[in-house]
Design a protein around this motif. Sequence first.
Motif: not given
Length: 241
Positions: A105-108, A141-143, A147-148, A174-175
């Motif tokens: 998730a972090g890399v993306r 990603s929600m964990r 990030v999300l 959404d954010a």
Amino acid sequence: MEVALVKHIAALAGSLPGGKPARRVWELLRDSVVNGEMNDHLALQCSRVAIEVCRRYLGPYHGKTLELMILGYLNFGGDVEKGENMMREMMEGLDALQVFDERHAGVRMNMAVFYNSHGMYDKGAEVVLEVVGNEWMLRESMRYHGVLYRLYWELANSRHKQGRLVEAEKSYRDALEVAKWEISEERGGRAEVLDGLVHLERCLRDMGEEREAENVKEEREMWIKDGLERAGEIEEVSVVF
């Protein structure tokens, strides 16, 4: 280890006559702390050493190794193609592990930031959509706090810069939904809500939706007022006890 190393360098520099390398290294480190600015050449060398040490002892896909590689490039990298290839290799290597966690998730997220910062908005949006369009990746990603939210924010930013305002508005909302969910789960999120409301308001004004923009502005002011009241309550409690 960091404290021990700095103390060792300081002691070594103090025991040697002027002009020795250790003294110069210590002066650079000391000046970086005093002035708040790290000498670029020294910082680059430190970054490379740190990356190599983490790669050797922790592994190429350890979270700390990836973090240092990304930060090292963002601070010192000038070759866009090289930066893109580096992040792509990171993502492909992580995908080969057949798991999805905070590293992926972090890399993306950082890839989306990288693309948007270099005006490659379609690529930035593509990276985000790979995650939010995949139910499993989305759920995972929600964990991880923030990030999300940042992924949706970067998607909104991509669309906003492209003039695709309707899509941008949806992604900003959404954010905000993610940030408010994190608040409900007591995982933070207030700073993200305020940030998201600022950008949503700007997007709506760019769309000519002034009434809706004013509603968003009022909501932001409400969040600010609530935050100040909460801070006051905490201060009062700390004074009492």
